[in-house]
Scaffold this motif. Structure first.
Motif, PDB file in Angstrom:
ATOM      1  N   ASN A   1     -29.327 -31.921  12.892  1.00 12.90           N
ATOM      2  CA  ASN A   1     -28.107 -31.444  13.542  1.00 12.90           C
ATOM      3  C   ASN A   1     -27.612 -30.110  12.990  1.00 12.90           C
ATOM      4  O   ASN A   1     -26.563 -29.625  13.412  1.00 12.90           O
ATOM      5  CB  ASN A   1     -27.001 -32.497  13.436  1.00 12.90           C
ATOM      6  CG  ASN A   1     -27.307 -33.689  14.318  1.00 12.90           C
ATOM      7  OD1 ASN A   1     -27.630 -33.536  15.485  1.00 12.90           O
ATOM      8  ND2 ASN A   1     -27.232 -34.876  13.751  1.00 12.90           N
ATOM      9  N   ALA A   2     -28.335 -29.522  12.055  1.00 14.02           N
ATOM     10  CA  ALA A   2     -27.924 -28.262  11.440  1.00 14.02           C
ATOM     11  C   ALA A   2     -28.604 -27.073  12.114  1.00 14.02           C
ATOM     12  O   ALA A   2     -29.728 -27.177  12.607  1.00 14.02           O
ATOM     13  CB  ALA A   2     -28.270 -28.270   9.952  1.00 14.02           C
ATOM     14  N   ASP A   3     -27.901 -25.953  12.113  1.00 17.70           N
ATOM     15  CA  ASP A   3     -28.474 -24.689  12.590  1.00 17.70           C
ATOM     16  C   ASP A   3     -29.085 -23.905  11.441  1.00 17.70           C
ATOM     17  O   ASP A   3     -30.028 -23.135  11.629  1.00 17.70           O
ATOM     18  CB  ASP A   3     -27.389 -23.825  13.250  1.00 17.70           C
ATOM     19  CG  ASP A   3     -26.791 -24.489  14.472  1.00 17.70           C
ATOM     20  OD1 ASP A   3     -27.557 -25.031  15.296  1.00 17.70           O
ATOM     21  OD2 ASP A   3     -25.551 -24.480  14.607  1.00 17.70           O
ATOM     22  N   VAL A   4     -28.532 -24.086  10.243  1.00 14.56           N
ATOM     23  CA  VAL A   4     -28.981 -23.381   9.045  1.00 14.56           C
ATOM     24  C   VAL A   4     -28.910 -24.351   7.873  1.00 14.56           C
ATOM     25  O   VAL A   4     -27.969 -25.138   7.770  1.00 14.56           O
ATOM     26  CB  VAL A   4     -28.083 -22.151   8.751  1.00 14.56           C
ATOM     27  CG1 VAL A   4     -28.366 -21.563   7.382  1.00 14.56           C
ATOM     28  CG2 VAL A   4     -28.244 -21.092   9.827  1.00 14.56           C
ATOM     29  N   LEU A   5     -29.892 -24.262   6.991  1.00 15.79           N
ATOM     30  CA  LEU A   5     -29.888 -25.037   5.752  1.00 15.79           C
ATOM     31  C   LEU A   5     -29.721 -24.091   4.571  1.00 15.79           C
ATOM     32  O   LEU A   5     -30.427 -23.086   4.475  1.00 15.79           O
ATOM     33  CB  LEU A   5     -31.210 -25.797   5.575  1.00 15.79           C
ATOM     34  CG  LEU A   5     -31.594 -26.809   6.643  1.00 15.79           C
ATOM     35  CD1 LEU A   5     -33.005 -27.334   6.384  1.00 15.79           C
ATOM     36  CD2 LEU A   5     -30.596 -27.939   6.693  1.00 15.79           C
ATOM     37  N   LEU A   6     -28.785 -24.411   3.710  1.00 18.03           N
ATOM     38  CA  LEU A   6     -28.658 -23.751   2.410  1.00 18.03           C
ATOM     39  C   LEU A   6     -29.027 -24.817   1.393  1.00 18.03           C
ATOM     40  O   LEU A   6     -28.372 -25.860   1.321  1.00 18.03           O
ATOM     41  CB  LEU A   6     -27.233 -23.287   2.154  1.00 18.03           C
ATOM     42  CG  LEU A   6     -26.631 -22.269   3.099  1.00 18.03           C
ATOM     43  CD1 LEU A   6     -25.222 -21.909   2.649  1.00 18.03           C
ATOM     44  CD2 LEU A   6     -27.481 -21.025   3.188  1.00 18.03           C
ATOM     45  N   ILE A   7     -30.078 -24.585   0.645  1.00 20.52           N
ATOM     46  CA  ILE A   7     -30.543 -25.597  -0.295  1.00 20.52           C
ATOM     47  C   ILE A   7     -30.527 -24.999  -1.688  1.00 20.52           C
ATOM     48  O   ILE A   7     -31.221 -24.020  -1.962  1.00 20.52           O
ATOM     49  CB  ILE A   7     -31.963 -26.086   0.073  1.00 20.52           C
ATOM     50  CG1 ILE A   7     -31.970 -26.636   1.500  1.00 20.52           C
ATOM     51  CG2 ILE A   7     -32.431 -27.133  -0.931  1.00 20.52           C
ATOM     52  CD1 ILE A   7     -33.335 -27.034   2.011  1.00 20.52           C
ATOM     53  N   ALA A   8     -29.703 -25.579  -2.556  1.00 20.60           N
ATOM     54  CA  ALA A   8     -29.609 -25.141  -3.948  1.00 20.60           C
ATOM     55  C   ALA A   8     -30.267 -26.199  -4.824  1.00 20.60           C
ATOM     56  O   ALA A   8     -29.769 -27.316  -4.938  1.00 20.60           O
ATOM     57  CB  ALA A   8     -28.149 -24.927  -4.349  1.00 20.60           C
TER      58      ALA A   8
END
Length: 183
Positions: free
Chosen positions: A68-75
């Motif tokens: 359901n996400a348009d962008v993933l930020l993964i830390a």
């Protein structure tokens, strides 16, 4: 734009949580959800366990959030040069959900920070090698070395102007890609 910010740590005092939370503030007009590995605690992956009990609901929920996400930020936090065990377990269980891939080709910015001079570079290198095999659409990576010197904890932002500018450029890059995909 829907942003899923993934904290690849189960630490209550995660510096990677602080970094990814700050990064989400650099997007304009975005709906943001921040998740950490404590939200998806499951038994350690074992094939026999999967056969006997199936894939846990937490893995299904994690996959749904990605889808359901348009962008993933993964830390990603770095433990002995690679992912934390908490992150790896969620990754392993999610990889068993068929017919999808883990990251489902959602554009992602991979990040890491650490107290030392490499800033989590080892975990980023591991992810850059592994994630594309699991549907990882890595747009860029960012590392913040010497977290305690380069991040203002009271202001909750990067204090090193050069590194802050670098992150902002990478956020603009992924935002531009997402804008193109929306058209």
């Amino acid at each position: 734009m829907k942003i899923l910010a993934v904290v690849g740590s189960n630490s209550d005092a995660s510096i990677n949580r602080q970094l990814v939370t700050y990064a989400t503030t650099l997007f304009e007009n975005a709906e943001v959800e921040i998740v950490d590995m404590n939200d998806f605690e499951m038994p350690i992956y074992k094939h026999q366990r999967e056969v006997e009990s199936g894939i846990p609901q937490q893995a299904q929920d994690f996959a749904s959030k990605i889808d359901n996400a348009d962008v993933l930020l993964i830390a990603l936090s770095e433990h002995n040069g690679t992912y934390s065990t908490a992150f790896k377990n969620v990754f392993d269980w999610t990889s068993r959900i068929k017919p999808r891939t883990v990251w489902n080709e959602v554009p992602m910015l991979l990040m890491a920070t650490a107290p030392g001079g490499r800033g989590g570079l080892g975990v980023l290198e591991a992810a850059e090698k592994r994630f594309p095999s699991h549907g990882g659409n890595i747009v860029d990576t960012f590392t913040l070395p010497f977290f305690n010197d380069n991040f203002d904890k009271s202001a909750q932002k990067i204090s090193n102007e050069e590194k802050d500018s670098e992150l902002r450029e990478k956020i603009q890059k992924i935002s531009a890609i997402e804008s193109i995909l929306e058209k």
